[in-house]
Write a protein that holds these residues in place. Structure first.
Motif, PDB file in Angstrom:
ATOM      1  N   GLY A  85      -0.360  10.641   1.317  1.00  8.55           N
ATOM      2  CA  GLY A  85      -0.613  11.995   0.837  1.00  8.55           C
ATOM      3  C   GLY A  85      -1.938  12.089   0.112  1.00  8.55           C
ATOM      4  N   MET A  86      -2.234  11.082  -0.705  1.00 10.70           N
ATOM      5  CA  MET A  86      -3.509  11.042  -1.415  1.00 10.70           C
ATOM      6  C   MET A  86      -4.668  10.918  -0.440  1.00 10.70           C
ATOM      7  SD  MET A  86      -4.748   8.183  -4.195  1.00 10.70           S
ATOM      8  CE  MET A  86      -6.500   7.900  -4.494  1.00 10.70           C
ATOM      9  N   TYR A  87      -4.510  10.065   0.561  1.00 11.92           N
ATOM     10  CA  TYR A  87      -5.556   9.863   1.565  1.00 11.92           C
ATOM     11  C   TYR A  87      -5.847  11.168   2.302  1.00 11.92           C
ATOM     12  CZ  TYR A  87      -7.935   7.766   5.613  1.00 11.92           C
ATOM     13  OH  TYR A  87      -8.837   7.448   6.595  1.00 11.92           O
ATOM     14  N   ALA A  88      -4.792  11.859   2.727  1.00 14.20           N
ATOM     15  CA  ALA A  88      -4.967  13.122   3.450  1.00 14.20           C
ATOM     16  C   ALA A  88      -5.605  14.177   2.556  1.00 14.20           C
ATOM     17  CB  ALA A  88      -3.618  13.617   3.968  1.00 14.20           C
ATOM     18  N   MET A  89      -5.208  14.202   1.284  1.00 12.90           N
ATOM     19  CA  MET A  89      -5.784  15.170   0.355  1.00 12.90           C
ATOM     20  C   MET A  89      -7.280  14.951   0.180  1.00 12.90           C
ATOM     21  SD  MET A  89      -6.926  15.474  -3.029  1.00 12.90           S
ATOM     22  CE  MET A  89      -6.147  14.194  -3.999  1.00 12.90           C
ATOM     23  N   ILE A  90      -7.694  13.696   0.039  1.00  9.15           N
ATOM     24  CA  ILE A  90      -9.113  13.402  -0.139  1.00  9.15           C
ATOM     25  C   ILE A  90      -9.904  13.795   1.099  1.00  9.15           C
ATOM     26  CG2 ILE A  90     -10.807  11.545  -0.445  1.00  9.15           C
ATOM     27  CD1 ILE A  90      -8.751  10.111  -2.185  1.00  9.15           C
ATOM     28  N   LEU A  91      -9.353  13.498   2.284  1.00  7.16           N
ATOM     29  CA  LEU A  91     -10.054  13.865   3.508  1.00  7.16           C
ATOM     30  C   LEU A  91     -10.132  15.379   3.672  1.00  7.16           C
ATOM     31  CD1 LEU A  91      -9.955  10.865   4.154  1.00  7.16           C
ATOM     32  CD2 LEU A  91      -9.238  11.445   6.471  1.00  7.16           C
ATOM     33  N   GLY A  92      -9.135  16.088   3.140  1.00  3.73           N
ATOM     34  CA  GLY A  92      -9.161  17.546   3.221  1.00  3.73           C
ATOM     35  C   GLY A  92     -10.169  18.167   2.280  1.00  3.73           C
ATOM     36  N   HIS A  93     -10.606  17.399   1.286  1.00  7.89           N
ATOM     37  CA  HIS A  93     -11.578  17.898   0.305  1.00  7.89           C
ATOM     38  C   HIS A  93     -12.673  16.839   0.121  1.00  7.89           C
ATOM     39  CE1 HIS A  93      -8.645  21.037  -0.578  1.00  7.89           C
ATOM     40  NE2 HIS A  93      -7.744  20.101  -0.807  1.00  7.89           N
ATOM     41  N   PRO A  94     -13.594  16.714   1.068  1.00 12.62           N
ATOM     42  CA  PRO A  94     -14.592  15.634   1.028  1.00 12.62           C
ATOM     43  C   PRO A  94     -15.476  15.638  -0.216  1.00 12.62           C
ATOM     44  CG  PRO A  94     -14.546  16.700   3.185  1.00 12.62           C
ATOM     45  CD  PRO A  94     -13.717  17.543   2.276  1.00 12.62           C
ATOM     46  N   TRP A  95     -15.536  16.753  -0.919  1.00 10.04           N
ATOM     47  CA  TRP A  95     -16.351  16.859  -2.129  1.00 10.04           C
ATOM     48  C   TRP A  95     -15.698  16.174  -3.332  1.00 10.04           C
ATOM     49  CZ3 TRP A  95     -13.381  19.213  -5.804  1.00 10.04           C
ATOM     50  CH2 TRP A  95     -12.311  19.988  -5.336  1.00 10.04           C
ATOM     51  N   LEU A  96     -14.395  15.860  -3.217  1.00 10.78           N
ATOM     52  CA  LEU A  96     -13.663  15.345  -4.378  1.00 10.78           C
ATOM     53  C   LEU A  96     -14.206  14.008  -4.868  1.00 10.78           C
ATOM     54  CD1 LEU A  96     -11.270  15.598  -6.347  1.00 10.78           C
ATOM     55  CD2 LEU A  96      -9.871  14.416  -4.640  1.00 10.78           C
ATOM     56  N   VAL A  97     -14.452  13.077  -3.943  1.00 13.10           N
ATOM     57  CA  VAL A  97     -14.904  11.743  -4.358  1.00 13.10           C
ATOM     58  C   VAL A  97     -16.245  11.810  -5.084  1.00 13.10           C
ATOM     59  CG1 VAL A  97     -15.602   9.466  -3.565  1.00 13.10           C
ATOM     60  CG2 VAL A  97     -13.558  10.532  -2.613  1.00 13.10           C
ATOM     61  N   PRO A  98     -17.280  12.469  -4.524  1.00 12.56           N
ATOM     62  CA  PRO A  98     -18.526  12.560  -5.293  1.00 12.56           C
ATOM     63  C   PRO A  98     -18.358  13.309  -6.612  1.00 12.56           C
ATOM     64  CG  PRO A  98     -18.641  13.903  -3.280  1.00 12.56           C
ATOM     65  CD  PRO A  98     -17.444  13.025  -3.164  1.00 12.56           C
ATOM     66  N   ALA A  99     -17.467  14.299  -6.651  1.00 13.94           N
ATOM     67  CA  ALA A  99     -17.245  15.027  -7.900  1.00 13.94           C
ATOM     68  C   ALA A  99     -16.596  14.122  -8.946  1.00 13.94           C
ATOM     69  CB  ALA A  99     -16.373  16.251  -7.651  1.00 13.94           C
ATOM     70  N   MET A 100     -15.634  13.288  -8.516  1.00 13.19           N
ATOM     71  CA  MET A 100     -14.961  12.394  -9.456  1.00 13.19           C
ATOM     72  C   MET A 100     -15.869  11.265  -9.933  1.00 13.19           C
ATOM     73  SD  MET A 100     -11.069  12.141  -7.910  1.00 13.19           S
ATOM     74  CE  MET A 100     -10.575  10.973  -9.174  1.00 13.19           C
ATOM     75  N   SER A 101     -16.949  11.011  -9.190  1.00 12.32           N
ATOM     76  CA  SER A 101     -17.882   9.969  -9.625  1.00 12.32           C
ATOM     77  C   SER A 101     -18.786  10.454 -10.755  1.00 12.32           C
ATOM     78  CB  SER A 101     -18.734   9.497  -8.442  1.00 12.32           C
ATOM     79  OG  SER A 101     -19.634  10.512  -8.034  1.00 12.32           O
ATOM     80  N   THR A 102     -18.837  11.762 -10.974  1.00 13.34           N
ATOM     81  CA  THR A 102     -19.714  12.303 -12.021  1.00 13.34           C
ATOM     82  C   THR A 102     -18.953  13.137 -13.057  1.00 13.34           C
ATOM     83  OG1 THR A 102     -20.223  14.206 -10.585  1.00 13.34           O
ATOM     84  CG2 THR A 102     -21.755  12.349 -10.533  1.00 13.34           C
ATOM     85  N   HIS A 103     -17.652  13.324 -12.848  1.00 18.15           N
ATOM     86  CA  HIS A 103     -16.851  14.113 -13.781  1.00 18.15           C
ATOM     87  C   HIS A 103     -15.586  13.334 -14.137  1.00 18.15           C
ATOM     88  CE1 HIS A 103     -19.337  17.115 -11.720  1.00 18.15           C
ATOM     89  NE2 HIS A 103     -19.127  17.921 -12.733  1.00 18.15           N
ATOM     90  N   LEU A 104     -15.204  13.407 -15.407  1.00 22.81           N
ATOM     91  CA  LEU A 104     -13.956  12.786 -15.846  1.00 22.81           C
ATOM     92  C   LEU A 104     -12.823  13.758 -15.540  1.00 22.81           C
ATOM     93  CD1 LEU A 104     -12.508  10.461 -17.223  1.00 22.81           C
ATOM     94  CD2 LEU A 104     -12.906  11.593 -19.426  1.00 22.81           C
ATOM     95  N   VAL A 105     -12.029  13.418 -14.528  1.00 22.21           N
ATOM     96  CA  VAL A 105     -10.993  14.334 -14.050  1.00 22.21           C
ATOM     97  C   VAL A 105      -9.626  13.887 -14.544  1.00 22.21           C
ATOM     98  CG1 VAL A 105      -9.857  15.290 -12.008  1.00 22.21           C
ATOM     99  CG2 VAL A 105     -12.336  14.917 -12.009  1.00 22.21           C
ATOM    100  N   TYR A 106      -9.017  14.711 -15.371  1.00 20.86           N
ATOM    101  CA  TYR A 106      -7.637  14.445 -15.773  1.00 20.86           C
ATOM    102  C   TYR A 106      -7.028  15.737 -16.294  1.00 20.86           C
ATOM    103  CZ  TYR A 106      -3.657  11.541 -16.683  1.00 20.86           C
ATOM    104  OH  TYR A 106      -2.402  10.974 -16.598  1.00 20.86           O
ATOM    105  N   GLY A 107      -5.985  16.179 -15.658  1.00 20.29           N
ATOM    106  CA  GLY A 107      -5.305  17.408 -16.024  1.00 20.29           C
ATOM    107  C   GLY A 107      -3.887  17.345 -15.504  1.00 20.29           C
ATOM    108  N   PRO A 108      -3.159  18.441 -15.536  1.00 20.00           N
ATOM    109  CA  PRO A 108      -1.752  18.420 -15.128  1.00 20.00           C
ATOM    110  C   PRO A 108      -1.539  18.050 -13.660  1.00 20.00           C
ATOM    111  CG  PRO A 108      -2.524  20.673 -15.519  1.00 20.00           C
ATOM    112  CD  PRO A 108      -3.567  19.747 -16.067  1.00 20.00           C
ATOM    113  N   GLY A 109      -2.476  18.387 -12.789  1.00 27.02           N
ATOM    114  CA  GLY A 109      -2.326  18.054 -11.373  1.00 27.02           C
ATOM    115  C   GLY A 109      -2.357  16.561 -11.135  1.00 27.02           C
ATOM    116  N   LYS A 110      -3.375  15.902 -11.655  1.00 28.63           N
ATOM    117  CA  LYS A 110      -3.491  14.460 -11.469  1.00 28.63           C
ATOM    118  C   LYS A 110      -2.443  13.726 -12.303  1.00 28.63           C
ATOM    119  CE  LYS A 110      -6.752  10.665 -11.096  1.00 28.63           C
ATOM    120  NZ  LYS A 110      -5.901   9.694 -11.810  1.00 28.63           N
ATOM    121  N   ALA A 111      -2.136  14.244 -13.495  1.00 27.75           N
ATOM    122  CA  ALA A 111      -1.127  13.602 -14.338  1.00 27.75           C
ATOM    123  C   ALA A 111       0.238  13.627 -13.648  1.00 27.75           C
ATOM    124  CB  ALA A 111      -1.050  14.298 -15.692  1.00 27.75           C
ATOM    125  N   ARG A 112       0.551  14.724 -12.986  1.00 27.05           N
ATOM    126  CA  ARG A 112       1.802  14.840 -12.231  1.00 27.05           C
ATOM    127  C   ARG A 112       1.889  13.742 -11.185  1.00 27.05           C
ATOM    128  NH1 ARG A 112       1.730  16.969  -7.209  1.00 27.05           N
ATOM    129  NH2 ARG A 112       3.673  17.725  -6.242  1.00 27.05           N
TER     130      ARG A 112
END
Length: 238
Positions: A85-112
């Motif tokens: 599910g995580m793999y498919a989600m990342i492929l569905g949003h190709p911008w996520l990986v570069p965004a996570m490399s420059t932003h500290l991402v942690y909120g209710p979605g990822k915590a869940r």
């Protein structure tokens, strides 16, 4: 859309759509406001800054991952479901990986997601410390495996937005990559040994093979802790 009727949720959803179509470099408050029929100032009022909006968008897409029932699924099946599910989600949003490399991402979605993955391993019988280590191993592997595919998807999207013959530019790049690989004996042998069928299943095969290898190793640790298969006292992991 007036400020009073615009919500943060609407803004984040629109931002995800814009990021999916135009990438990080295409995200602007003015363009986002245009999509929402609102002024950029109204968007800022709800999310404070573009940087904060990127973090909110990153966290929101983690909500897309289905969480398996911990009571109705064996731990390996549950871990595999979440990893895929995580793999498919990342492929569905190709911008996520570069965004996570420059932003500290942690909120209710990822915590869940993180909390449930910990639950998968704790339900299996891992200690809290070992469950934490297991989640990190799985997370790092899936993220690393997805990077290549997501980067390729983002690159192809940039090609299509840039105009010109996308297929021709793609073939030119592949030709240059092949020419470089041919200079190195092992890469050359590997490339020459590939069949058309091999290239069609590489990404899925890599994910499945890696997950099975990781879970096999974790199963060994779990069995050692519980004494399964031991002819002598087992010390267990950690």
């Amino acid at each position: 859309m007036p400020r009073e009727t615009l919500t943060r949720g609407q803004i984040v959803r629109a931002a995800v759509e814009l990021l999916d179509s135009d990438g990080i470099e295409g995200l602007s408050m003015r363009q986002l406001g245009g999509r929402l029929g609102s002024a950029a100032t109204s968007v800022y009022w709800h999310v404070q800054s573009k940087e904060n909006l990127v973090v909110l968008a990153c966290d929101a897409v983690w909500e897309e991952i289905d969480l398996p029932d911990l009571d109705g699924t064996d731990w390996r099946g549950a871990a595999t479901t979440m990893a895929k599910g995580m793999y498919a989600m990342i492929l569905g949003h190709p911008w996520l990986v570069p965004a996570m490399s420059t932003h500290l991402v942690y909120g209710p979605g990822k915590a869940r997601h993180d909390d449930h993955l910990l639950g998968v391993f704790e339900t299996a019988g891992f200690t809290a410390r070992d469950a934490d280590q297991a989640t990190k191993v799985v997370f790092t592997f899936v993220l690393g495996t997805a990077v290549g595919a997501a980067s390729e998807a983002a690159w192809k999207a940039r090609l299509s937005r840039g105009g010109g013959d996308e297929a021709e530019r793609l073939q030119e790049t592949i030709t240059r990559m092949t020419e470089v690989a041919m200079r190195f004996p092992r890469l050359r042998a590997q490339s020459e040994g590939w069949s058309a069928d091999d290239q069609g299943v590489t990404a899925e095969h890599d994910l499945d093979f890696g997950l099975q290898t990781i879970l096999d190793g974790l199963q060994v640790q779990l069995d050692a802790r519980s004494g399964v298969g031991c002819t002598e006292p087992c010390s267990g992991p950690g």
